[in-house]
Scaffold this active site. Sequence first.
Site, mmCIF file in Angstrom:
data_model
loop_
_atom_site.group_PDB
_atom_site.id
_atom_site.type_symbol
_atom_site.label_atom_id
_atom_site.label_comp_id
_atom_site.label_asym_id
_atom_site.label_seq_id
_atom_site.Cartn_x
_atom_site.Cartn_y
_atom_site.Cartn_z
ATOM 1 N N ARG A 12 2.413 8.221 7.190
ATOM 2 C CA ARG A 12 2.707 8.037 8.606
ATOM 3 C C ARG A 12 4.189 7.737 8.811
ATOM 4 O O ARG A 12 4.863 7.261 7.908
ATOM 5 C CB ARG A 12 1.876 6.882 9.182
ATOM 6 C CG ARG A 12 0.387 7.117 9.195
ATOM 7 C CD ARG A 12 -0.358 5.879 9.643
ATOM 8 N NE ARG A 12 -0.118 4.755 8.752
ATOM 9 C CZ ARG A 12 -0.264 3.488 9.087
ATOM 10 N NH1 ARG A 12 -0.648 3.165 10.306
ATOM 11 N NH2 ARG A 12 -0.048 2.533 8.213
ATOM 12 N N TRP A 70 6.914 -0.561 -7.998
ATOM 13 C CA TRP A 70 8.082 -1.122 -7.319
ATOM 14 C C TRP A 70 9.246 -1.227 -8.302
ATOM 15 O O TRP A 70 10.376 -0.878 -7.978
ATOM 16 C CB TRP A 70 7.749 -2.504 -6.752
ATOM 17 C CG TRP A 70 8.821 -3.042 -5.830
ATOM 18 C CD1 TRP A 70 8.860 -2.961 -4.475
ATOM 19 C CD2 TRP A 70 10.006 -3.754 -6.227
ATOM 20 N NE1 TRP A 70 9.998 -3.561 -3.983
ATOM 21 C CE2 TRP A 70 10.722 -4.057 -5.041
ATOM 22 C CE3 TRP A 70 10.540 -4.157 -7.449
ATOM 23 C CZ2 TRP A 70 11.935 -4.734 -5.051
ATOM 24 C CZ3 TRP A 70 11.767 -4.845 -7.464
ATOM 25 C CH2 TRP A 70 12.443 -5.130 -6.274
ATOM 26 N N PHE A 92 -3.347 -0.534 7.306
ATOM 27 C CA PHE A 92 -3.943 -1.858 7.101
ATOM 28 C C PHE A 92 -5.072 -1.815 6.066
ATOM 29 O O PHE A 92 -5.030 -1.023 5.134
ATOM 30 C CB PHE A 92 -4.391 -2.464 8.425
ATOM 31 C CG PHE A 92 -3.251 -2.798 9.348
ATOM 32 C CD1 PHE A 92 -2.222 -3.632 8.925
ATOM 33 C CD2 PHE A 92 -3.187 -2.279 10.634
ATOM 34 C CE1 PHE A 92 -1.159 -3.946 9.761
ATOM 35 C CE2 PHE A 92 -2.127 -2.592 11.480
ATOM 36 C CZ PHE A 92 -1.113 -3.423 11.040
ATOM 37 N N LYS A 143 7.331 -6.833 10.394
ATOM 38 C CA LYS A 143 6.664 -6.116 9.314
ATOM 39 C C LYS A 143 7.641 -5.295 8.468
ATOM 40 O O LYS A 143 7.435 -5.053 7.294
ATOM 41 C CB LYS A 143 5.581 -5.203 9.904
ATOM 42 C CG LYS A 143 4.693 -4.530 8.862
ATOM 43 C CD LYS A 143 3.548 -3.794 9.535
ATOM 44 C CE LYS A 143 2.640 -3.144 8.518
ATOM 45 N NZ LYS A 143 3.269 -2.012 7.840
ATOM 46 N N PHE A 176 3.093 -8.149 -9.553
ATOM 47 C CA PHE A 176 4.193 -9.059 -9.245
ATOM 48 C C PHE A 176 4.559 -9.819 -10.513
ATOM 49 O O PHE A 176 3.712 -10.024 -11.395
ATOM 50 C CB PHE A 176 3.804 -10.047 -8.137
ATOM 51 C CG PHE A 176 3.901 -9.476 -6.752
ATOM 52 C CD1 PHE A 176 4.905 -9.879 -5.876
ATOM 53 C CD2 PHE A 176 2.991 -8.522 -6.304
ATOM 54 C CE1 PHE A 176 4.992 -9.360 -4.596
ATOM 55 C CE2 PHE A 176 3.071 -7.997 -5.026
ATOM 56 C CZ PHE A 176 4.082 -8.418 -4.160
ATOM 57 N N LYS A 211 0.826 -1.227 0.000
ATOM 58 C CA LYS A 211 0.000 0.000 0.000
ATOM 59 C C LYS A 211 0.853 1.267 0.000
ATOM 60 O O LYS A 211 0.581 2.196 -0.772
ATOM 61 C CB LYS A 211 -0.929 -0.044 1.213
ATOM 62 C CG LYS A 211 -1.768 1.205 1.455
ATOM 63 C CD LYS A 211 -2.940 0.923 2.354
ATOM 64 C CE LYS A 211 -2.554 0.163 3.603
ATOM 65 N NZ LYS A 211 -1.685 0.937 4.519
ATOM 66 N N THR A 251 3.926 1.566 -0.976
ATOM 67 C CA THR A 251 4.649 1.616 -2.248
ATOM 68 C C THR A 251 3.778 2.205 -3.348
ATOM 69 O O THR A 251 4.222 3.058 -4.128
ATOM 70 C CB THR A 251 5.123 0.195 -2.638
ATOM 71 O OG1 THR A 251 5.964 -0.314 -1.600
ATOM 72 C CG2 THR A 251 5.884 0.206 -3.953
ATOM 73 N N ALA A 286 -3.407 1.184 12.816
ATOM 74 C CA ALA A 286 -4.838 1.157 12.514
ATOM 75 C C ALA A 286 -5.564 0.012 13.194
ATOM 76 O O ALA A 286 -6.786 0.030 13.284
ATOM 77 C CB ALA A 286 -5.057 1.078 11.008
#
Length: 556
Positions: free
Chosen positions: A94, A409, A301, A105, A381, A71, A73, A273
Amino acid sequence: MKTDIEISQAVELKPIVQIAEKIGLAADDLELYGKYKAKVGYETIQKLNSRNDGKLILVTAINPTPAGEGKSTVTIGLADALNQLDCQTMIALREPSLGPVMGVKGGATGGGYAQVLPMEDINLHFTGDMHAITTANNALSAFIDNHIHQGNTLNIDSRRVIWKRVVDLNDRALRQVIVGLGGPVQGVPREDGFDITVASEIMAILCLATDIDNLKARLGNIVIGYTYDRKPVTVSQLGVQGAMALLLKDALKPNLVQTIEGTPAFVHGGPFANIAHGCNSVLATQSALKLADYVVTEAGFGADLGAEKFLDIKVPHLSKAPDAIVIVATIRALKMHGGLAKDALANEDTEALKRGFSNLKQHIENMQQYNIPVIVAINQFVSDTEAEFDVLTQLCQELNVTVRRANVWGEGGKGGLDLAKAVVEAIKQQPSNYQRLYQDSQSIEEKTQAIVEKIYHGKKVNFSAKAKAQLKTFEQYGWQHLPVCMAKTQYSFSDDATKLGAPKDFEVTIREFVPKLGAGFIVALTGDVMTMPGLPKTPAGLNMDVTSDGQAVGLF
């Protein structure tokens, strides 16, 4: 293939003064933290208030899985793409917490060629905001225990102190502790505990405060516990809101950094979150809206947590609601929601994708309830196949929702151009007509039921005996007008992390409510959600190091 940190360390950063010039800020508007980081001062923020707002784009996601969604990214890559389209754009993100960075994470600065920089600084100590919040929180704890020790004129019941100490690490051993041991000189013994810093009410307050005076007022409203006759005790009664605000005066100022492509980015505030409201600061978002034509922000999230809280808790404090919502998904994660094992996700499986689409479908329908245009971004991906993308496109089209692939990415902003064009077009064609999920006039119980029924799609809310007693008490205190901040697992719509996809007709249990009057909401604790995480068996920190010349190694 280069790692994220290798990509970031190969970038030649521009002085932050040059980045500020892109959005019309001069050197005098900045408080420099080295060459590549700065804070924006209060006088500059106040001068911006007369300007019109730009367009606001909220990026959210499906329920996260170990397969990854990306998210942050996509948020960064979308902003870079918008700038490539000559849409003056800023980012509002954030700050990462050291707990997840050192845990499992990882950081929160994006990935690949869609990152905010300097990633090492942002993921570690940055400008010291987390430390300031930790210090202010623990200073309050010290004032509370000292007040009890020095005679307790406020009649605080030490068994009913709800304020906890914090540390910005995952440390399960601190969840429950005893303080004040060692005899009368050491204080009054009582049970206490630690939360992670990002779960502190002070973090939430920092992210919702609009200026120093508002910060001080919110700090004064914090409920720290109750007296022996069950009356709430606030920080203003202790008289320490001024000292706490003093510790936070610099942390309240938004932090300015840059992306790999030089897009200006505010990275400020970092509540989780799943245990807090999951949004960056109002000051950062509001300032960005005054400085740019488009602002891309994110909520933590999945949309059932972060986006719901952004829309029902944060937006009422902003000057505007989002003009568009982008929901990030990956084909890999959707197949996992469809029952496919993690080690089989690279295999083409359109049937698993169709089953897992139920999760994305529910998030789409949930966000449409707010009357804001929705776009789906598929974070690409290498294992994705054309057949799978065709199936996903068809399923989204059946819901009359635009879907675009994004390879940010691997390609940075260039890989997000199709998505950026679709977002701009959606904003032009479908005006936002925001409406909240519930009204302030509804009871806490009704607000909780609205979230469970309309967002989670559960059939019933169960309240523990403690929660029922709290509902009655909170109504007596006049707190029923406050919004509800659900503390729930991020992995499922339900309060059971194992229920993937889009479960229906389940029951959610509220075990306890926690009043956060300074932040201005009531936290509802569900299931076994923890406000202090623990480290995994193999923490990410085991792979971290620093070279002899001070270069960070192992961050991701």
